[in-house]
Design an enzyme around this catalytic site. Sequence first.
Site, PDB file in Angstrom:
ATOM      1  CE  LYS A  79       0.861   1.799  -1.149  1.00  0.00           C
ATOM      2  NZ  LYS A  79       1.640   1.796   0.120  1.00  0.00           N
ATOM      3  CB  THR A  81       9.948   1.029  -4.998  1.00  0.00           C
ATOM      4  OG1 THR A  81      10.305   0.009  -4.051  1.00  0.00           O
ATOM      5  CG2 THR A  81      11.049   1.154  -6.037  1.00  0.00           C
ATOM      6  NE  ARG A 102       3.075   3.883   5.070  1.00  0.00           N
ATOM      7  CZ  ARG A 102       2.582   2.702   4.702  1.00  0.00           C
ATOM      8  NH1 ARG A 102       1.714   2.080   5.484  1.00  0.00           N
ATOM      9  NH2 ARG A 102       2.959   2.139   3.577  1.00  0.00           N
ATOM     10  CE  LYS A 113       5.330  -4.549   3.781  1.00  0.00           C
ATOM     11  NZ  LYS A 113       5.138  -3.093   3.907  1.00  0.00           N
ATOM     12  CB  ALA A 281      -3.389   1.567   5.533  1.00  0.00           C
ATOM     13  CG  PHE A 309      -2.487  -2.103   2.949  1.00  0.00           C
ATOM     14  CD1 PHE A 309      -1.595  -3.090   2.561  1.00  0.00           C
ATOM     15  CD2 PHE A 309      -2.765  -1.949   4.306  1.00  0.00           C
ATOM     16  CE1 PHE A 309      -1.005  -3.928   3.500  1.00  0.00           C
ATOM     17  CE2 PHE A 309      -2.176  -2.792   5.244  1.00  0.00           C
ATOM     18  CZ  PHE A 309      -1.299  -3.784   4.835  1.00  0.00           C
ATOM     19  CG  PHE A 390       7.645  -6.400 -12.716  1.00  0.00           C
ATOM     20  CD1 PHE A 390       8.269  -7.264 -11.822  1.00  0.00           C
ATOM     21  CD2 PHE A 390       6.804  -5.417 -12.203  1.00  0.00           C
ATOM     22  CE1 PHE A 390       8.060  -7.149 -10.451  1.00  0.00           C
ATOM     23  CE2 PHE A 390       6.594  -5.299 -10.843  1.00  0.00           C
ATOM     24  CZ  PHE A 390       7.227  -6.164  -9.966  1.00  0.00           C
ATOM     25  CD1 TRP A 418      13.117  -2.574  -7.150  1.00  0.00           C
ATOM     26  CD2 TRP A 418      14.281  -3.262  -8.931  1.00  0.00           C
ATOM     27  NE1 TRP A 418      13.836  -3.687  -6.766  1.00  0.00           N
ATOM     28  CE2 TRP A 418      14.561  -4.131  -7.843  1.00  0.00           C
ATOM     29  CE3 TRP A 418      14.897  -3.501 -10.158  1.00  0.00           C
ATOM     30  CZ2 TRP A 418      15.425  -5.212  -7.958  1.00  0.00           C
ATOM     31  CZ3 TRP A 418      15.767  -4.585 -10.276  1.00  0.00           C
ATOM     32  CH2 TRP A 418      16.016  -5.434  -9.173  1.00  0.00           C
TER      33      TRP A 418
END
Length: 564
Positions: A79, A81, A102, A113, A281, A309, A390, A418
């Site tokens: 999200k 990205t 954020r 992460k 969230a 999220f 992907f 990406w």
Amino acid sequence: MTTMAQNSTYKSDIEIAQETQLKPIFEVAEAAGIDPSFVEPYGKYKAKIDLSLLKDSGRGNGKLILVTAMTPTSAGEGKTTTTIGLADGLRKIGKNSVVALREPSLGPVFGIKGGAAGGGYAQVVPMEDINLHFTGDFHAIGAANNLLAAMLDNHIHQGNALRIDPRRITWKRCVDMNDRQLRFITDGLGGRTNGVPREDGFDITVASEIMAVFCLSSSVTDLKERLSRIVVGYTYDDEPVTAGQLKAVGAMAALLKDALKPNLVQTLEGTPAFVHGGPFANIAHGCNSVIATRVAMKLGDYAVTEAGFGADLGAEKFLDIKCRMAGLKPDAVVVVGTVRALKLHGGADKANLGKEDLKALEAGLPNLLRHVSNIIDVYRLPCVVAVNRFPTDTDEEIAMVIEKCRALGVNVRLSTVWAEGGNGGKALAEEVVRLCEQPNAFSFCYPDELSIEDKIRAVVTRVYRGKDVVFTPQAKQAADRLTSLGYGKCPVCLAKTQYSFSDDPLKLGAPEGFTVTVRNIKISAGAGFVVALTGEILTMPGLPKSPAAERIDVDENGRISGLF
């Protein structure tokens, strides 16, 4: 069966970021139309922007674009990205865009992460600084939170003129780290001079009410008013005690005055980016600061922001809490999904996500479609689905996603940001521009006039699509008491697992016929919302068996590694 070609040369996110030649922050500010007099540099590549910029009368507001996502899985959705790549993509098609994100919390960075500044060629930089301390905002928030805790306990120790019941203190200390050892503690031990012994605990900083207050404040004056309303506990007579009564507000605001100024950085492609604030969230409202969003709208014809999220959590709270309080109206919404995550929701084995599985994809698609339906049917906003593609996704799988979304009247755009940066977001950007020109009849999930219980029920039945809500006796009593205290018209913030529409993280996909149990209800009076606690939600995460911290390092030249 056809597949998207895979780039044989792999570079980590941090390697890509460290190879990028960053623009000096004054150049980024100039590109955003910010006069140097508003810029307070923190080194060469990041800066605080003075709040007086918002008072610049010659500026209008650009379009507001919200990026949200399907229910998250361990397969990832991308999200942040996508949000960054969309902002870059808008610039690629000649639009003046600014992104508002954020700030990452140190807890997840060192826990799961390893970083949260986007990925691949769609990142905000300097990513190491953003992920580690940044401009010190979270430390200031933690200091203000803990100052209030210290003043509260000191008040009791020094005679307790307010008659605060130590057994009914609701205010916790906080630290911006995943530390399960601090969830439940006993403090004030060691004799009379060391305070009053009591049970206590820590929240992670991003789950604190100070973080929510910080992100929802529109000015220093508004910040102080919100801080004064914070309820820290109750007296022996069952009356709420506030930070204002403890005379803590001025000192807390002094700690937060510089942090309240939004942080300016840049994407890998030089797009201006405001990274500011960041509550979770699944516990709080999960959005960046109102101030940063408003500054982005002042400076850009298109302001792109995200919510945490899935759309049932972050987007619901962005729309029902942030937009309600700040008077914001989104012009378009992007719902991010991946074929891999959809197959997980459809029952596929994580080890086999790289193989075509149309059956699992079809079984998982209702999760994405429910989020999309909520945006267009509940909130009445135009929407596009961004499939974060992907290399293993097949054309047949992509075609199925497009077909199912088209049945709802929603277009799908493939995102390859990406791997390709802004170029991979141009198609999505063009659809977003088209949507922004459409009129919308934005509406909230519930009106202010509903009772606390009915507001919670509206979110559960209209957004989660559950059957009903069960309130424990404790929750029912709390709702009645908060209503009697004058908090009945506040919006509600449901603290719930991020892994399911329900309060059970094991119920994947789009479950039906479930009930949500609300075990307690509390007031975040400074933030201005009522928190409903469901399931087994925790406000202090723990580290996993193999935390990302084990792989993060720095060499003698100060070069950091291991952040992705």
